[in-house]
Design a protein around this motif. Structure first.
Motif, PDB file in Angstrom:
ATOM      1  N   CYS A 100     -24.970   8.709   1.873  1.00 54.95           N
ATOM      2  CA  CYS A 100     -23.726   7.940   1.828  1.00 54.95           C
ATOM      3  C   CYS A 100     -22.519   8.872   1.933  1.00 54.95           C
ATOM      4  O   CYS A 100     -22.496   9.946   1.333  1.00 54.95           O
ATOM      5  N   LYS A 101     -21.496   8.467   2.683  1.00 56.24           N
ATOM      6  CA  LYS A 101     -20.283   9.272   2.822  1.00 56.24           C
ATOM      7  C   LYS A 101     -19.132   8.753   1.961  1.00 56.24           C
ATOM      8  O   LYS A 101     -17.995   9.185   2.122  1.00 56.24           O
ATOM      9  N   LEU A 102     -19.462   7.807   1.058  1.00 54.46           N
ATOM     10  CA  LEU A 102     -18.481   7.295   0.099  1.00 54.46           C
ATOM     11  C   LEU A 102     -17.236   6.716   0.775  1.00 54.46           C
ATOM     12  O   LEU A 102     -16.115   6.907   0.299  1.00 54.46           O
ATOM     13  N   CYS A 103     -17.445   6.015   1.893  1.00 57.90           N
ATOM     14  CA  CYS A 103     -16.295   5.377   2.548  1.00 57.90           C
ATOM     15  C   CYS A 103     -15.819   4.149   1.766  1.00 57.90           C
ATOM     16  O   CYS A 103     -14.723   3.652   2.001  1.00 57.90           O
ATOM     17  N   MET A 104     -16.669   3.633   0.870  1.00 59.59           N
ATOM     18  CA  MET A 104     -16.342   2.541  -0.059  1.00 59.59           C
ATOM     19  C   MET A 104     -16.151   1.196   0.620  1.00 59.59           C
ATOM     20  O   MET A 104     -15.688   0.239  -0.013  1.00 59.59           O
ATOM     21  N   ASP A 105     -16.521   1.061   1.892  1.00 59.00           N
ATOM     22  CA  ASP A 105     -16.412  -0.241   2.551  1.00 59.00           C
ATOM     23  C   ASP A 105     -17.328  -1.267   1.898  1.00 59.00           C
ATOM     24  O   ASP A 105     -16.980  -2.451   1.796  1.00 59.00           O
ATOM     25  N   CYS A 106     -18.514  -0.816   1.458  1.00 59.08           N
ATOM     26  CA  CYS A 106     -19.463  -1.766   0.872  1.00 59.08           C
ATOM     27  C   CYS A 106     -18.952  -2.327  -0.453  1.00 59.08           C
ATOM     28  O   CYS A 106     -19.371  -3.408  -0.875  1.00 59.08           O
ATOM     29  N   LEU A 107     -18.052  -1.609  -1.118  1.00 61.09           N
ATOM     30  CA  LEU A 107     -17.461  -2.139  -2.344  1.00 61.09           C
ATOM     31  C   LEU A 107     -16.693  -3.429  -2.073  1.00 61.09           C
ATOM     32  O   LEU A 107     -16.672  -4.351  -2.894  1.00 61.09           O
ATOM     33  N   HIS A 108     -16.068  -3.484  -0.901  1.00 64.71           N
ATOM     34  CA  HIS A 108     -15.243  -4.641  -0.557  1.00 64.71           C
ATOM     35  C   HIS A 108     -16.030  -5.716   0.194  1.00 64.71           C
ATOM     36  O   HIS A 108     -15.664  -6.894   0.139  1.00 64.71           O
ATOM     37  N   SER A 109     -17.111  -5.332   0.892  1.00 61.35           N
ATOM     38  CA  SER A 109     -17.860  -6.312   1.684  1.00 61.35           C
ATOM     39  C   SER A 109     -18.960  -7.001   0.897  1.00 61.35           C
ATOM     40  O   SER A 109     -19.393  -8.090   1.278  1.00 61.35           O
ATOM     41  N   CYS A 110     -19.429  -6.384  -0.204  1.00 60.67           N
ATOM     42  CA  CYS A 110     -20.506  -6.994  -0.992  1.00 60.67           C
ATOM     43  C   CYS A 110     -19.979  -8.234  -1.720  1.00 60.67           C
ATOM     44  O   CYS A 110     -19.064  -8.132  -2.553  1.00 60.67           O
ATOM     45  N   PRO A 111     -20.520  -9.422  -1.448  1.00 65.23           N
ATOM     46  CA  PRO A 111     -20.002 -10.644  -2.082  1.00 65.23           C
ATOM     47  C   PRO A 111     -20.498 -10.845  -3.515  1.00 65.23           C
ATOM     48  O   PRO A 111     -20.020 -11.743  -4.205  1.00 65.23           O
ATOM     49  N   HIS A 112     -21.453 -10.014  -3.955  1.00 62.30           N
ATOM     50  CA  HIS A 112     -22.063 -10.211  -5.270  1.00 62.30           C
ATOM     51  C   HIS A 112     -21.624  -9.175  -6.300  1.00 62.30           C
ATOM     52  O   HIS A 112     -22.061  -9.242  -7.448  1.00 62.30           O
ATOM     53  N   GLY A 113     -20.788  -8.224  -5.902  1.00 59.65           N
ATOM     54  CA  GLY A 113     -20.365  -7.189  -6.832  1.00 59.65           C
ATOM     55  C   GLY A 113     -21.504  -6.295  -7.283  1.00 59.65           C
ATOM     56  O   GLY A 113     -21.494  -5.768  -8.401  1.00 59.65           O
ATOM     57  N   SER A 114     -22.485  -6.085  -6.413  1.00 59.94           N
ATOM     58  CA  SER A 114     -23.664  -5.297  -6.786  1.00 59.94           C
ATOM     59  C   SER A 114     -23.435  -3.796  -6.649  1.00 59.94           C
ATOM     60  O   SER A 114     -24.041  -3.000  -7.370  1.00 59.94           O
ATOM     61  N   VAL A 115     -22.557  -3.411  -5.727  1.00 56.58           N
ATOM     62  CA  VAL A 115     -22.363  -1.990  -5.420  1.00 56.58           C
ATOM     63  C   VAL A 115     -21.580  -1.311  -6.533  1.00 56.58           C
ATOM     64  O   VAL A 115     -20.603  -1.861  -7.062  1.00 56.58           O
ATOM     65  N   ARG A 116     -22.019  -0.109  -6.882  1.00 56.02           N
ATOM     66  CA  ARG A 116     -21.373   0.654  -7.945  1.00 56.02           C
ATOM     67  C   ARG A 116     -21.243   2.113  -7.539  1.00 56.02           C
ATOM     68  O   ARG A 116     -22.055   2.620  -6.777  1.00 56.02           O
ATOM     69  N   ILE A 117     -20.219   2.762  -8.061  1.00 57.83           N
ATOM     70  CA  ILE A 117     -20.088   4.221  -7.975  1.00 57.83           C
ATOM     71  C   ILE A 117     -20.309   4.763  -9.378  1.00 57.83           C
ATOM     72  O   ILE A 117     -19.625   4.362 -10.313  1.00 57.83           O
ATOM     73  N   GLU A 118     -21.280   5.668  -9.505  1.00 56.77           N
ATOM     74  CA  GLU A 118     -21.672   6.139 -10.820  1.00 56.77           C
ATOM     75  C   GLU A 118     -21.493   7.649 -10.939  1.00 56.77           C
ATOM     76  O   GLU A 118     -21.620   8.381  -9.953  1.00 56.77           O
ATOM     77  N   ALA A 119     -21.205   8.074 -12.149  1.00 58.38           N
ATOM     78  CA  ALA A 119     -21.213   9.500 -12.489  1.00 58.38           C
ATOM     79  C   ALA A 119     -22.555   9.799 -13.152  1.00 58.38           C
ATOM     80  O   ALA A 119     -22.970   9.100 -14.068  1.00 58.38           O
ATOM     81  N   ARG A 120     -23.244  10.809 -12.664  1.00 62.22           N
ATOM     82  CA  ARG A 120     -24.575  11.136 -13.153  1.00 62.22           C
ATOM     83  C   ARG A 120     -24.630  12.602 -13.557  1.00 62.22           C
ATOM     84  O   ARG A 120     -23.689  13.368 -13.314  1.00 62.22           O
ATOM     85  N   ALA A 121     -25.729  12.994 -14.156  1.00 66.82           N
ATOM     86  CA  ALA A 121     -25.922  14.391 -14.519  1.00 66.82           C
ATOM     87  C   ALA A 121     -26.072  15.224 -13.249  1.00 66.82           C
ATOM     88  O   ALA A 121     -26.891  14.892 -12.389  1.00 66.82           O
ATOM     89  N   PRO A 122     -25.289  16.289 -13.072  1.00 67.24           N
ATOM     90  CA  PRO A 122     -25.419  17.114 -11.864  1.00 67.24           C
ATOM     91  C   PRO A 122     -26.830  17.684 -11.722  1.00 67.24           C
ATOM     92  O   PRO A 122     -27.526  17.904 -12.720  1.00 67.24           O
ATOM     93  N   LEU A 123     -27.252  17.884 -10.494  1.00 63.48           N
ATOM     94  CA  LEU A 123     -28.522  18.515 -10.119  1.00 63.48           C
ATOM     95  C   LEU A 123     -29.721  17.585 -10.266  1.00 63.48           C
ATOM     96  O   LEU A 123     -30.718  17.749  -9.558  1.00 63.48           O
ATOM     97  N   ARG A 124     -29.668  16.610 -11.161  1.00 65.77           N
ATOM     98  CA  ARG A 124     -30.866  15.851 -11.502  1.00 65.77           C
ATOM     99  C   ARG A 124     -31.453  15.086 -10.319  1.00 65.77           C
ATOM    100  O   ARG A 124     -32.678  14.889 -10.242  1.00 65.77           O
ATOM    101  N   ALA A 125     -30.611  14.643  -9.406  1.00 67.90           N
ATOM    102  CA  ALA A 125     -31.113  13.847  -8.279  1.00 67.90           C
ATOM    103  C   ALA A 125     -32.007  14.656  -7.352  1.00 67.90           C
ATOM    104  O   ALA A 125     -32.790  14.076  -6.589  1.00 67.90           O
ATOM    105  N   ILE A 126     -31.934  15.988  -7.412  1.00 69.46           N
ATOM    106  CA  ILE A 126     -32.703  16.814  -6.481  1.00 69.46           C
ATOM    107  C   ILE A 126     -34.192  16.635  -6.704  1.00 69.46           C
ATOM    108  O   ILE A 126     -34.967  16.530  -5.747  1.00 69.46           O
ATOM    109  N   TRP A 127     -34.648  16.615  -7.949  1.00 66.86           N
ATOM    110  CA  TRP A 127     -36.095  16.509  -8.159  1.00 66.86           C
ATOM    111  C   TRP A 127     -36.597  15.076  -8.086  1.00 66.86           C
ATOM    112  O   TRP A 127     -37.735  14.795  -8.441  1.00 66.86           O
TER     113      TRP A 127
END
Length: 654
Positions: A450-477
């Protein structure tokens, strides 16, 4: 097949083992249909849904769990299936006391004469591929001894030859005019790990691909691996925070994008037209001393935020609104995209050194203008943003570093699966385009695309899309083999980063020919390193994921070395020096002064080395859970490679 036929020819109980979604219930049905009792009843009971207190009575008709030798009543499942087969699904979910009652019943059936008990064949399944308690199935030892005939079903990842035939069969049953799988879609399916639900997961992937495809053709960009909450790294939703709410507004984003385009255009104009003036030199310094170090730093520390307002993307999308042929992504671009971005990255850093762009505005302006032209060209030819997803070297660097960053875009699976049929976040609406880089917010395990263009935030009619802060590095494994192309970029660019430091230690390497040769050799060394790591830990599919994850971990070190090169372009650091007053405790040979640039570079390298080794440790811990996990010695060798890499970087700058 032969094992199923052999089990069908005997009367003894059968145990079917396999991971979730491997078709254990189907195998049990096949055993029944191939047996002499195929005309009898077939009853399947989900032990997971049974009340433990009533389970024995519902299965056997027993009235007391502790009186396993008491007479059996006539109201249990074994009686309703008399003359046929009773399937006990997920038998390992029952308490051990209930399992022992079932074991006592099976033992008495096998030791009694015919007619004493209902003529019912019992076929049991478990939730894992191992039958013993230590393996995770949870069957009691007493019950395990009752099953002399065992059928083990391998996971879908262990039988990749079955993936495409299953996929074709599922699509044929889906509609009268089933969509067609392209060659790249087939490659994407075979590369998926299917570690969540196996065949059931394959069906979910194909159903989603059929819904989001633009026509009767499923392409690689429609195969969304990791479309489940299991692949996501838990985080804190930032949508409600004031800063994110302000930035995500369409008006604010539009102003930021216009500002980046204007600034980019002014810099190009000053570099090309006013190259010999102070304005041209200042504009050129802004490129190499401010813009590039900041962008590189944002990629790891924040995420692909720059891609959100990148002027190349903005100009390409603007031109696309005026004129676009909207051709689909060609297969060769998907297959060879990693190599194209590696070549592009080498061309950019090579041109930077060969043409001395940090001091000459004209080559800098030409390079920036060329990148704009490339983005416009591909925007006119192809649909969406092919340049950003498959060809942009800087965009590929952002993707390679995104799993280590603290930001991720995700969606709520429960909403997307149950409530959404249009998937406007991916396909777009009349006013908002679909995802420009072919990424679905539900694809949480691959959120780094994802390139974080945030278009899906406005196009999703159900409010499902979220931007989250997570623990750094953890997504790699948590990454899988679908990211192997990005990992290849990580291996190659990490070694290329060392080549950029060679002129510091060896000034002759700054000449065009030696520097070009060094860059090419470093890329080849990166590819060779990837194969070497694959030889060390690439025994099984889980370990193949480890090879991908190691590439992303190495990219953290590569980012550190790239930042060391970028810091050298900042005049304030390059001209500073830290002077130390000699004390009695200092050795006579100890230096009393250090270049400020070297100190900052060593601090960056130390931080990234620690982060990379920390990441490697967790990759090893995750890989240790697989059946064919590599030995500790092999992982120590990979760890040594990371340490040697850091030592070489220190040698080149000190």
């Amino acid at each position: 097949k032969n094992r199923i036929e052999r089990c069908a020819s005997v009367r003894s109980p059968v145990l079917v083992l396999g991971e979730p979604g491997t078709g254990k219930t189907l195998a049990a049905r096949l055993i029944h249909e191939a047996s002499v009792r195929s005309n009898g009843p077939l009853i399947a009971v989900s032990c997971r849904k049974l009340n433990p207190e009533d389970a024995a009575e519902l299965i056997l008709g027993a009235t007391n769990l502790r009186e396993s030798d008491s007479d059996v009543g006539g109201s249990g499942g074994v009686h309703f299936a008399d003359g046929g087969t009773l399937i006990l699904r997920d038998l390992d979910t029952l308490p051990e006391a209930v399992q022992d009652v079932v074991a006592s019943y099976l033992s008495r059936v096998q030791s009694s004469s015919a007619g004493a008990f209902p003529n019912t064949r019992i076929v049991a399944t478990t939730r894992s591929s191992s039958g013993d308690t230590e393996g995770g199935a949870g069957l009691s030892p007493k019950l395990m001894k009752c099953f002399r005939d065992v059928v083990r079903l391998p996971s879908l990842a262990d039988r990749p030859k079955d993936i495409l035939p299953l996929a074709e069969a599922m699509l044929d049953r889906s509609s009268r005019e089933p969509p067609r799988l392209t060659e790249t879609a087939c490659h994407a399916l075979v590369a998926m790990p299917f570690r969540r639900n196996n065949v059931a997961e394959l069906r979910e992937v194909l159903d989603l691909a059929a819904r989001i495809s633009d026509n009767q053709e499923i392409r690689a960009e429609h195969i969304l691996g990791g479309a489940g909450e299991e692949g996501a790294v838990p985080g804190v939703d930032l949508i409600g925070s004031p800063l994110v709410s302000f930035i995500s507004r369409s008006v604010v984003l539009r102003l930021l994008r216009i500002s980046s385009v204007v600034g980019y255009g002014v810099v190009i104009l000053l570099c090309l037209v006013f190259a010999s003036t102070t304005l041209g030199l200042v504009a050129n310094s802004a490129i190499w001393a401010v813009w590039e170090p900041v962008v590189f730093g944002l990629f790891l520390l924040v995420g692909p935020i720059w891609c959100t307002i990148c002027p190349l993307s903005v100009v390409g999308r603007a031109v696309k609104r005026v004129k676009s042929l909207c051709r689909p992504v060609p297969d060769w671009m998907v297959v060879h995209g990693p190599w194209l971005t590696i070549v592009g990255f080498v061309a950019i850093v090579g041109s930077e050194r060969v043409f001395h762009m940090t001091k000459n505005p004209i080559p800098s302006g030409v390079m920036l203008a060329t990148l704009v032209a490339a983005a416009v060209f591909f925007g006119v030819i192809y649909r969406r943003e092919v340049w950003c997803r498959h060809l942009c070297p800087l965009g590929r660097l952002a993707v390679a570093l995104a799993p280590a960053s603290p930001l991720q875009l995700t969606a709520q699976r429960s909403i997307c699966v149950s409530s959404c049929q249009t998937h406007e976040c991916y396909k777009g609406t009349l006013t908002i385009p679909g995802c420009t880089v072919y990424h679905h917010p539900l694809e949480t395990a691959q959120a780094h695309h994802c390139k974080l263009c945030m278009d899906c935030l406005h196009s999703c009619p159900h409010g499902s899309v979220r931007i989250e802060a997570r623990a750094p590095l953890r997504a790699i494994w948590n990454l899988d083999t679908n990211s192997s192309g990005v990992a290849l970029f990580g291996y190659a660019v990490s070694l290329l980063a060392l080549a950029l430091l060679l002129p510091v230690r060896f000034p002759d390497c700054a000449k065009p020919v030696p520097f070009t040769i060094a860059c090419l050799l470093s890329v080849l060394a990166g590819v060779g390193l990837r194969r070497a790591v694959g030889g060390l830990i690439g025994a099984g599919h889980r370990d193949a994921e480890g090879v991908t994850q190691v590439g992303f971990g190495l990219m953290i070190l590569g980012w550190g070395v790239l930042m060391m090169s970028q810091l050298a372009n900042i005049p304030v650091l390059a001209g500073s020096r830290i002077v130390l007053s000699r004390s009695e405790l200092m050795l006579t040979w100890a230096p009393t002064g250090l270049a400020g640039l070297v100190v900052v570079q060593l601090m960056v390298l130390a931080a990234t080395t620690a982060a990379a080794l920390f990441t490697l440790r967790h990759i090893r811990l995750v890989a240790a859970t697989s059946r064919d996990a590599p030995s500790m010695v092999r992982w120590r060798v990979v760890q040594l490679v990371f340490v040697v890499y850091a030592v070489v970087a220190v040698f080149l700058i000190v």
